[in-house]
Scaffold this motif. Structure first.
Motif, PDB file in Angstrom:
ATOM      1  N   ILE A   1       0.843  -1.180   0.000  1.00  0.00           N
ATOM      2  CA  ILE A   1       0.000   0.000   0.000  1.00  0.00           C
ATOM      3  C   ILE A   1       0.885   1.239   0.000  1.00  0.00           C
ATOM      4  O   ILE A   1       1.728   1.419   0.873  1.00  0.00           O
ATOM      5  N   ASP A   2       0.675   2.106  -1.012  1.00  0.00           N
ATOM      6  CA  ASP A   2       1.465   3.326  -1.150  1.00  0.00           C
ATOM      7  C   ASP A   2       0.873   4.425  -0.275  1.00  0.00           C
ATOM      8  O   ASP A   2      -0.266   4.831  -0.480  1.00  0.00           O
ATOM      9  N   THR A   3       1.633   4.900   0.687  1.00  0.00           N
ATOM     10  CA  THR A   3       1.171   5.985   1.559  1.00  0.00           C
ATOM     11  C   THR A   3       2.072   7.210   1.445  1.00  0.00           C
ATOM     12  O   THR A   3       2.059   8.066   2.324  1.00  0.00           O
ATOM     13  N   THR A   4       2.821   7.319   0.361  1.00  0.00           N
ATOM     14  CA  THR A   4       3.750   8.443   0.222  1.00  0.00           C
ATOM     15  C   THR A   4       3.035   9.785   0.128  1.00  0.00           C
ATOM     16  O   THR A   4       3.636  10.814   0.392  1.00  0.00           O
ATOM     17  N   TYR A   5       1.753   9.782  -0.234  1.00  0.00           N
ATOM     18  CA  TYR A   5       1.010  11.034  -0.352  1.00  0.00           C
ATOM     19  C   TYR A   5       0.429  11.487   0.998  1.00  0.00           C
ATOM     20  O   TYR A   5      -0.196  12.531   1.086  1.00  0.00           O
ATOM     21  N   ILE A   6       0.646  10.720   2.056  1.00  0.00           N
ATOM     22  CA  ILE A   6       0.140  11.073   3.383  1.00  0.00           C
ATOM     23  C   ILE A   6       1.288  11.630   4.227  1.00  0.00           C
ATOM     24  O   ILE A   6       2.305  10.982   4.408  1.00  0.00           O
ATOM     25  N   LEU A   7       1.113  12.862   4.738  1.00  0.00           N
ATOM     26  CA  LEU A   7       2.118  13.488   5.596  1.00  0.00           C
ATOM     27  C   LEU A   7       2.051  12.940   7.015  1.00  0.00           C
ATOM     28  O   LEU A   7       3.059  12.847   7.706  1.00  0.00           O
ATOM     29  N   GLY A   8       0.860  12.620   7.461  1.00  0.00           N
ATOM     30  CA  GLY A   8       0.659  12.130   8.816  1.00  0.00           C
ATOM     31  C   GLY A   8      -0.820  12.101   9.138  1.00  0.00           C
ATOM     32  O   GLY A   8      -1.662  12.404   8.297  1.00  0.00           O
ATOM     33  N   MET A   9      -1.122  11.738  10.371  1.00  0.00           N
ATOM     34  CA  MET A   9      -2.501  11.659  10.841  1.00  0.00           C
ATOM     35  C   MET A   9      -2.656  12.649  11.987  1.00  0.00           C
ATOM     36  O   MET A   9      -1.929  12.588  12.974  1.00  0.00           O
ATOM     37  N   ALA A  10      -3.613  13.572  11.829  1.00  0.00           N
ATOM     38  CA  ALA A  10      -3.832  14.592  12.856  1.00  0.00           C
ATOM     39  C   ALA A  10      -4.971  14.177  13.775  1.00  0.00           C
ATOM     40  O   ALA A  10      -5.966  13.609  13.321  1.00  0.00           O
ATOM     41  N   LYS A  11      -4.799  14.471  15.053  1.00  0.00           N
ATOM     42  CA  LYS A  11      -5.849  14.225  16.044  1.00  0.00           C
ATOM     43  C   LYS A  11      -6.414  15.587  16.439  1.00  0.00           C
ATOM     44  O   LYS A  11      -5.787  16.335  17.174  1.00  0.00           O
ATOM     45  N   ILE A  12      -7.612  15.893  15.918  1.00  0.00           N
ATOM     46  CA  ILE A  12      -8.227  17.189  16.157  1.00  0.00           C
ATOM     47  C   ILE A  12      -9.570  16.966  16.846  1.00  0.00           C
ATOM     48  O   ILE A  12     -10.473  16.361  16.266  1.00  0.00           O
ATOM     49  N   LYS A  13      -9.708  17.449  18.070  1.00  0.00           N
ATOM     50  CA  LYS A  13     -10.950  17.328  18.841  1.00  0.00           C
ATOM     51  C   LYS A  13     -11.458  15.887  18.867  1.00  0.00           C
ATOM     52  O   LYS A  13     -12.635  15.623  18.692  1.00  0.00           O
ATOM     53  N   GLY A  14     -10.537  14.938  19.028  1.00  0.00           N
ATOM     54  CA  GLY A  14     -10.911  13.535  19.119  1.00  0.00           C
ATOM     55  C   GLY A  14     -11.182  12.848  17.790  1.00  0.00           C
ATOM     56  O   GLY A  14     -11.561  11.687  17.753  1.00  0.00           O
TER      57      GLY A  14
END
Length: 167
Positions: A128-141
């Motif tokens: 699975i190519d995830t190079t286009y994802i910078l990261g995962m943000a946790k915003i207000k849960g």
């Protein structure tokens, strides 16, 4: 003595302001510095022989801007509603910088993210190519995917779009 190199942490390199957009009830973040403007949906002139997610071009104050449907790019059903809009972004190609329109279901808000609010991209395995994802943000849960807009579309496709838009 064994030395290991670590990749730069997503939490240190990707904090900042993000425009959050919605695609089929999922939220994504685009770096504010990449966003040029948000416009209403308008007539899109189709271009033959483009990938399915390339909807065509629009005339934005005398400039021809290619338009991509992010829903289709991400494998979702194309859909237009009252809040559907086009986010005009600046995409960096190997040889130039191009403005593009991205069709999204709606725009939510601009959020400022601290390093503590950003997790690195999860490892889904080698297929699975995830190079286009910078990261995962946790915003207000709620978890929101931060997109590297320069990598969302393959560089060869962006160059084909840029050539056809310039013609």
């Amino acid at each position: 003595m064994k030395t290991t190199l670590q990749a730069p942490s997503a939490t240190t390199t990707n904090s900042g302001k993000y425009l959050t957009v919605v695609l089929e009830n999922e939220a994504y973040g685009i770096a504010v510095l990449k966003v040029r403007e948000i416009i209403r949906m308008q007539k899109i002139t189709p271009i033959p022989q483009m990938p399915e997610f390339v909807k065509g071009v629009i005339n934005l104050r005398g400039r021809v801007i290619p338009v991509l449907d992010l829903r289709v790019k991400f494998g979702l059903q194309a859909s237009f509603a009252e809040r559907t809009c086009i986010v005009v972004v600046q995409v960096t190609l190997p040889a130039s910088v191009v403005q593009m329109g991205l069709i999204v279901d709606s725009v939510e808000e601009v959020v400022s993210l601290t390093p503590a609010e950003i997790e690195p991209t999860p490892d889904f395995g080698t297929r699975i190519d995830t190079t286009y994802i910078l990261g995962m943000a946790k915003i207000k849960g709620i978890v929101k995917t931060l997109l590297d807009i320069d990598r969302v579309v393959a560089p060869d496709t962006m160059e084909a779009i840029a050539r056809s838009a310039a013609a």
